[in-house]
Design a protein around this motif. Structure first.
Motif, PDB file in Angstrom:
ATOM      1  N   UNK A 169       0.975  -0.914   0.309  1.00  0.00           N
ATOM      2  CA  UNK A 169      -0.309  -0.191   0.251  1.00  0.00           C
ATOM      3  C   UNK A 169       1.090   1.294  -0.104  1.00  0.00           C
ATOM      4  N   UNK A 170       1.945   1.361   0.762  1.00  0.00           N
ATOM      5  CA  UNK A 170       2.751   2.286   1.081  1.00  0.00           C
ATOM      6  C   UNK A 170       3.555   2.115  -0.442  1.00  0.00           C
ATOM      7  N   UNK A 171       3.999   1.556  -0.929  1.00  0.00           N
ATOM      8  CA  UNK A 171       5.335   1.250  -2.172  1.00  0.00           C
ATOM      9  C   UNK A 171       4.395   2.070  -3.670  1.00  0.00           C
ATOM     10  N   UNK A 172       3.239   0.921  -3.430  1.00  0.00           N
ATOM     11  CA  UNK A 172       1.634   1.487  -4.580  1.00  0.00           C
ATOM     12  C   UNK A 172       2.732   1.227  -5.907  1.00  0.00           C
ATOM     13  N   UNK A 173       3.552  -0.284  -6.301  1.00  0.00           N
ATOM     14  CA  UNK A 173       3.691   0.202  -7.186  1.00  0.00           C
ATOM     15  C   UNK A 173       3.523  -0.187  -9.031  1.00  0.00           C
ATOM     16  N   UNK A 174       2.148  -0.534  -8.777  1.00  0.00           N
ATOM     17  CA  UNK A 174       1.572  -0.795 -10.068  1.00  0.00           C
ATOM     18  C   UNK A 174       0.551   1.108  -9.787  1.00  0.00           C
ATOM     19  N   UNK A 175       0.539   1.537  -9.313  1.00  0.00           N
ATOM     20  CA  UNK A 175       0.736   3.218  -9.699  1.00  0.00           C
ATOM     21  C   UNK A 175       1.840   3.784  -9.868  1.00  0.00           C
ATOM     22  N   UNK A 176       3.177   3.737  -9.499  1.00  0.00           N
ATOM     23  CA  UNK A 176       3.923   3.696 -10.024  1.00  0.00           C
ATOM     24  C   UNK A 176       4.469   3.561 -11.321  1.00  0.00           C
ATOM     25  N   UNK A 177       4.360   1.920 -11.573  1.00  0.00           N
ATOM     26  CA  UNK A 177       4.643   1.713 -12.937  1.00  0.00           C
ATOM     27  C   UNK A 177       2.995   1.769 -14.067  1.00  0.00           C
ATOM     28  N   UNK A 178       2.506   3.045 -13.633  1.00  0.00           N
ATOM     29  CA  UNK A 178       0.990   2.606 -14.876  1.00  0.00           C
ATOM     30  C   UNK A 178       0.637   2.778 -15.689  1.00  0.00           C
ATOM     31  N   UNK A 179       2.044   1.960 -16.492  1.00  0.00           N
ATOM     32  CA  UNK A 179       2.195   2.708 -17.933  1.00  0.00           C
ATOM     33  C   UNK A 179       2.856   1.541 -18.336  1.00  0.00           C
ATOM     34  N   UNK A 180       2.746   0.095 -17.094  1.00  0.00           N
ATOM     35  CA  UNK A 180       2.823  -1.293 -17.363  1.00  0.00           C
ATOM     36  C   UNK A 180       1.931  -1.516 -17.717  1.00  0.00           C
ATOM     37  N   UNK A 181       1.123  -2.596 -19.194  1.00  0.00           N
ATOM     38  CA  UNK A 181       0.235  -3.082 -19.072  1.00  0.00           C
ATOM     39  C   UNK A 181      -0.184  -4.688 -17.775  1.00  0.00           C
ATOM     40  N   UNK A 182      -1.110  -4.886 -17.193  1.00  0.00           N
ATOM     41  CA  UNK A 182      -0.852  -6.101 -16.600  1.00  0.00           C
ATOM     42  C   UNK A 182      -1.167  -6.909 -17.494  1.00  0.00           C
ATOM     43  N   UNK A 183      -0.514  -8.062 -17.948  1.00  0.00           N
ATOM     44  CA  UNK A 183      -0.553  -9.396 -18.422  1.00  0.00           C
ATOM     45  C   UNK A 183      -1.206 -10.727 -17.933  1.00  0.00           C
ATOM     46  N   UNK A 184      -1.341 -10.678 -15.966  1.00  0.00           N
ATOM     47  CA  UNK A 184      -1.734 -11.117 -15.454  1.00  0.00           C
ATOM     48  C   UNK A 184      -1.960 -10.834 -14.347  1.00  0.00           C
ATOM     49  N   UNK A 185      -2.934 -11.836 -13.947  1.00  0.00           N
ATOM     50  CA  UNK A 185      -3.642 -11.275 -12.287  1.00  0.00           C
ATOM     51  C   UNK A 185      -4.675 -11.997 -11.331  1.00  0.00           C
ATOM     52  N   UNK A 186      -3.998 -12.545 -10.640  1.00  0.00           N
ATOM     53  CA  UNK A 186      -4.881 -14.016  -9.339  1.00  0.00           C
ATOM     54  C   UNK A 186      -6.365 -12.682  -9.393  1.00  0.00           C
ATOM     55  N   UNK A 187      -7.325 -14.780  -9.211  1.00  0.00           N
ATOM     56  CA  UNK A 187      -8.595 -14.293  -9.014  1.00  0.00           C
ATOM     57  C   UNK A 187      -8.795 -13.573  -7.502  1.00  0.00           C
TER      58      UNK A 187
END
Length: 123
Positions: A104-122
């Motif tokens: 939550x603190x580092x929020x890498x998904x937001x930091x790398x928001x330009x990177x497409x998500x290729x796979x996500x767990x359920x």
């Protein structure tokens, strides 16, 4: 030839992410960094529930790397029991095992928001 290699690496990243999810890694995602940086191709990010859980996942990742003949580039020091973020560098894949607080603190998904998500767990 490059496309075949890239496809194999993507398959390995998804396979590893699935393995992490199968071993109770939470909210596992694979981000595609190929168009954004040259030092790695994929991030796998997972939330862990405890230091014991993190250590177990590290063991599974190490076994996976050995079975797929992928070298772990960054040798991890002995992590303290309260370590909230562990990075495992497989070269073309960088795995981030993070507590919910660290994620939550580092929020890498937001930091790398330009990177497409290729796979996500359920979960």
């Amino acid at each position: 030839m490059v496309d075949m290699l890239s496809t194999k690496q993507l398959d390995l990243a998804k396979k590893l992410a699935s393995l992490i999810a199968d071993h109770k890694g939470q909210h596992v995602v694979v981000l595609d960094l190929r168009g954004l940086h040259t030092w790695t191709d994929f991030f796998i990010i997972s939330t862990v529930t405890s230091s014991t859980h993190q250590q177990g996942l590290q063991r599974h990742i190490k076994e996976f790397a050995q079975s797929e003949q992928v070298e772990i580039l960054r040798r991890q020091r002995k992590a303290p029991a309260d370590d909230e973020w562990n990075l495992i560098d497989l070269g073309f894949i960088v795995v981030h095992l993070m507590t919910e607080k660290a994620r939550s603190f580092y929020d890498l998904e937001r930091l790398w928001s330009e990177a497409p998500v290729l796979w996500k767990s359920e979960n």
